[in-house]
Design an enzyme around this catalytic site. Structure first.
Site, mmCIF file in Angstrom:
data_model
loop_
_atom_site.group_PDB
_atom_site.id
_atom_site.type_symbol
_atom_site.label_atom_id
_atom_site.label_comp_id
_atom_site.label_asym_id
_atom_site.label_seq_id
_atom_site.Cartn_x
_atom_site.Cartn_y
_atom_site.Cartn_z
ATOM 1 N N GLU A 186 0.624 -1.289 0.182
ATOM 2 C CA GLU A 186 -0.073 0.089 -0.069
ATOM 3 C C GLU A 186 0.827 1.340 -0.011
ATOM 4 O OE1 GLU A 186 -2.927 -2.201 2.752
ATOM 5 O OE2 GLU A 186 -0.841 -2.418 2.523
ATOM 6 N N ASP B 21 -2.280 -5.026 3.486
ATOM 7 C CA ASP B 21 -2.497 -5.541 4.879
ATOM 8 C C ASP B 21 -3.284 -6.699 4.973
ATOM 9 O OD1 ASP B 21 -0.456 -3.621 5.701
ATOM 10 O OD2 ASP B 21 -2.030 -2.090 6.069
ATOM 11 N N ASP C 274 -5.947 -7.144 7.002
ATOM 12 C CA ASP C 274 -7.345 -6.918 7.380
ATOM 13 C C ASP C 274 -8.233 -6.853 6.213
ATOM 14 O OD1 ASP C 274 -6.519 -4.346 6.537
ATOM 15 O OD2 ASP C 274 -6.684 -3.286 8.239
ATOM 16 N N GLU D 49 -9.539 -4.158 4.695
ATOM 17 C CA GLU D 49 -9.404 -2.919 3.918
ATOM 18 C C GLU D 49 -8.081 -3.608 3.256
ATOM 19 O OE1 GLU D 49 -10.493 0.099 3.599
ATOM 20 O OE2 GLU D 49 -12.104 -0.532 4.757
ATOM 21 N N TYR E 295 1.635 -4.710 13.044
ATOM 22 C CA TYR E 295 0.578 -4.288 12.776
ATOM 23 C C TYR E 295 -0.482 -3.710 13.760
ATOM 24 C CZ TYR E 295 -3.341 -3.126 9.426
ATOM 25 O OH TYR E 295 -4.064 -2.496 8.339
ATOM 26 N N ARG F 204 -3.453 -1.950 13.569
ATOM 27 C CA ARG F 204 -4.883 -1.964 13.732
ATOM 28 C C ARG F 204 -5.295 -3.478 13.945
ATOM 29 N NH1 ARG F 204 -4.360 2.229 9.711
ATOM 30 N NH2 ARG F 204 -3.949 0.769 7.964
ATOM 31 N N HIS G 77 -4.504 -10.780 13.963
ATOM 32 C CA HIS G 77 -4.598 -11.688 15.004
ATOM 33 C C HIS G 77 -3.443 -11.617 16.093
ATOM 34 C CE1 HIS G 77 -7.749 -13.177 12.870
ATOM 35 N NE2 HIS G 77 -7.115 -13.419 11.686
#
Length: 767
Positions: free
Chosen positions: A9, A82, A84, A86, A283, A285, A328
């Site tokens: 990203e 990433d 997640d 998104e 990560y 988030r 996680h």
């Protein structure tokens, strides 16, 4: 030989990963999402299973063209966005834009940007998880439906330019309701009694186990103390433990960074993003408190080597609720031996906070010795209690730090007589609920199950940028408190001034937030209902887990939402803006209303349907739509008030405008700041007017044709044409600048983008 292409990203992330992968890999960035729903139009086909129409964002066309070219010449394309929802959606959109079948995509994920993690990801690619994509799509489409359908209604019924959102409207409601709780709060007072006693080995500070509701009761107590004996009744000594907190999730990191570092939610996430992209932390988030086994071992090795075996205690914290959306693992350092991570002070402070919290979570409990001394009063039943706490083994506090110092009591014995040095009864007041800070609002949203780690910071930023909420410092007030003291056998009473109610960086609702919240609560209760909004989040989780179909979920939502849209169309503007009739003007016989207008709460005399245009006035200072009275309103309609005339015969008019009280002479407006427009005299007004004239005269150094001017500003002389400003260079004399020099300098200046919105000073709530 063709290179393998890895798409991530962000450019910073690409640079870090490229260091680990070597020359056979070309790592490029998509700069976030490359496709989205168009900004204009609904772009969702409700009749055909809510099919969305995506487009490549206009600012990403060159990026996509570059990625497409690189993908065609590469042996393999790895999608490393990433892990997640998104990130999964970004990978899915890349497949579409780059003509890569999702089933053939090499999808890799890693929770930390380290060589080991990236090598493992390359060895274990997977296909795109369409369930995560569906969950992200469902969120995006539902939010578009709410915004697209609801915002125009707010424009018509409340005020043009307003917007509504599923999570943001709930966040605004929380702040509005908290402020109303504070406004309704009525403090109760009581008298807290404390005493200092001479013991054989020092001074013992204690507090009475009862509070008195009246000053008379407190005074009677102190009178009884004059002839009383004070004796140590018992001494309770108990060992205690304090355990470390779990490692950080997104929410707890935001809260702790606000508490310890004073960071805003947005600032915390920006710094954490950089730390992650540079490979310093995992990560950022996440709603998990789990730590990977390898990291647990590394943390244990570091603790035992640095502090000794007795400081190590392996722990694995359980996550409160599973969420398929987020990563996680908890937020932790990638290398525990690295105590600092950046030359940037802001990043480094946040990194050290994460480093300490993670290590502390794997350390032994702190051991404490708590002591409580009970002191009897011979002529009373109440008991004084003295409490102390000593850390006997610091454990995790060695790394994470102590919030308070030891409170050591002097050694005493049961039966020991104590001599009262001073006893004081001080009037105290109960406190209203605390206003939300950014961090405490995040915590509340998390407790309610509303939003997810990736949405907290954007939500908090959105409700502020759109003018619903202001983050501001609260100015306190003063009140008198009573003190009754006993010293050397004599009772004395006095009154002291006490400051209260001041606070920093709190969230306050604007009038627009009040009226919008009331409108949505009345006509779209489900949108701002806490349980409903939390249920929607759970539905997204179920979609991500493959236990619910996203189309069915949206259909159920739309079935309930659509009738509310139709029903709201019949609501009158007067009703939606909370127009409240206060009474009738005894002179004109016109009705007086208090309502919400374009610039906030206001007063209106006359009906909008009358041939004669209604008169408008501001609300009195401190009044609200709920509590303003007819008498106050009638007084405000006495404005504008003719104060007098200038020497030249021009009329001086005092009034209250959007930005406060002012006087007007011809076309000149002069702010009168703290002056009362009802009381300002002709002499005072003329003085302010002349001061304004002097300021205006001195402001412009030179003037040319076409509005080109050289002016004095707060930061020194500058050149302006009304659209652009540029500072006068130090080597030039402002009064000697030629028209050509001024024009040449302006050509180099950027055009101004809009203007700053004047912020309303926060109003202190008196309690």
């Amino acid at each position: 030989m063709k290179k393998q292409l890895v798409i991530v990203e962000s450019p910073a992330k690409a640079k870090t990963i490229e260091r680990f992968l070597g020359n056979d890999y070309n790592v490029l960035s998509s700069f976030g999402h490359i496709r989205d729903l168009p900004k204009k139009g609904l772009s969702v086909d409700i009749e055909h299973d809510f099919k969305p129409t995506y487009e490549i964002s206009p600012d990403k066309t060159k990026v996509v063209a570059s990625l497409k070219k690189a993908a065609k010449s590469a042996d393999k394309v790895w999608l490393a966005s990433d892990e997640d929802r998104e990130g999964e959606a970004i990978a899915w959109h890349l497949c579409s834009a780059l003509d890569i079948p999702p089933s053939q995509a090499k999808r890799i994920v890693f929770h930390e940007i380290t060589k080991t993690a990236i090598d493992n990801a390359i060895k274990n690619p997977r296909s795109i998880d369409i369930k995560l994509v569906d969950a992200q799509q469902a969120r995006r489409i539902l939010d578009r439906l709410v915004g697209y359908e609801l915002s125009p209604i707010l424009w018509k019924k409340v005020r043009p330019g307003l917007s509504a959102g599923r999570v943001q409207s709930v966040a605004v409601r929380l702040v509005v309701e908290r402020e109303r709780e504070i406004n309704k709060f009525k403090p109760e007072d009581n008298f807290k009694v404390t005493g200092e006693f001479h013991a054989k080995n020092g001074i013992l500070s204690a507090e009475l186990d009862k509070r008195f509701t009246q000053a008379k009761q407190a005074e009677e107590f102190l009178k009884d103390c004059i002839k009383s004996d004070f004796t140590v009744l018992k001494i309770d000594e108990k060992p205690s433990r304090r355990s470390p907190s779990a490692p950080f999730t997104t929410s707890t990191l935001q809260q702790e960074a606000a508490r310890k570092l004073g960071y805003s939610v947005k600032q915390t996430m920006t710094l954490a993003q950089r730390l992650y992209e540079e490979g310093h932390i995992t990560y950022m988030r996440t709603d998990s408190t789990l730590i990977a086994e390898e990291a647990l071992k590394a943390a244990g090795d570091y603790i035992k080597t640095s502090f000794g075996d007795k400081y190590y205690s392996r722990r694995q914290f359980q996550t409160k609720q599973a969420s398929a959306q987020e990563a996680h693992e908890a937020i932790r350092p990638t290398h525990f031996k690295k105590e600092s991570a950046s030359s940037d002070e802001g990043q480094n402070k946040l990194y050290k906070l994460i480093w300490r919290r993670t290590l502390a979570s794997q350390m032994s409990d702190a051991q404490l010795a708590r002591t409580e001394v009970s002191i009897t009063i011979s002529k009373r039943k109440e008991i004084f209690l003295a409490k102390g706490e000593v850390v006997t083994f610091d454990g995790f506090l060695k790394v994470y730090g102590r919030s308070k110092e030891d409170s050591i009591l002097p050694k005493t014995a049961v039966g020991e007589k104590l001599d009262p040095k001073a006893i004081e009864a001080r009037q105290t007041f109960s406190k209203p609920p605390a206003r939300y800070s950014e961090a405490s609002l995040v915590r509340k949203l998390e407790d309610l199950g509303i939003g997810r780690p990736s949405t907290y910071a954007p939500t908090i930023s959105t409700i502020q940028s759109r003018g619903y909420i202001e983050k501001t410092d609260i100015e306190g007030n003063q009140r008198d408190v009573s003190l009754i003291s006993l010293e050397k056998g004599s009772i004395k009473s006095k009154t002291e001034a006490e400051n209260y109610g001041n606070d920093k960086s709190k969230l306050l609702p604007t009038p627009m937030a009040d009226v919008t919240t009331d409108f949505l609560t009345k006509y779209f209760s489900s949108i701002v209902d806490f349980d409903f909004t939390a249920k929607v989040e759970k539905d997204f989780d179920l979609i991500a887990e493959g236990r619910e179909e996203w189309v069915k979920m949206l259909a159920n939502f739309w079935r309930d939402f659509k009738p509310l849209i139709k029903k709201s169309e019949s609501v009158s503007r007067a009703e939606s803006t909370q127009a409240k009739k206060l009474g009738t003007d005894p002179v004109s016989k016109k009705p007086i209303f208090a309502r919400y207008g374009r610039y906030g709460p206001m007063l209106q005399k006359g009906e909008t349907t009358d041939e004669e245009k209604p008169d408008f006035a501001s609300l009195p200072e401190g009044a609200t739509l709920e509590d303003v009275t007819l008498e106050q309103a009638l007084e405000m309609f006495k404005l504008p008030r003719v104060v007098g005339k200038t020497e030249e015969g021009s009329e001086i008019v005092a009034n209250i405008g959007r930005f406060g009280p002012y006087i007007q002479i011809d076309k000149v407006f002069v702010s009168i700041k703290d002056q009362d427009p009802f009381k300002i005299t002709e002499k005072e007004a003329i003085k302010l007017y002349k001061e304004k004239q002097t300021q205006t005269k001195n402001k412009y150094i030179k003037e040319f044709e076409g509005g080109l001017k050289v002016a004095n500003g707060p930061y020194g002389p500058y050149i302006t044409n009304g659209k652009r400003n540029v500072k006068v260079p130090d080597e030039l004399k402002p009064d000697k600048i030629t028209e050509k020099e001024a024009k040449d300098l302006l050509k180099q200046a950027p055009e101004r983008k809009g203007s700053f919105r004047r912020r309303k000073k926060a109003k202190t709530v008196k309690t």
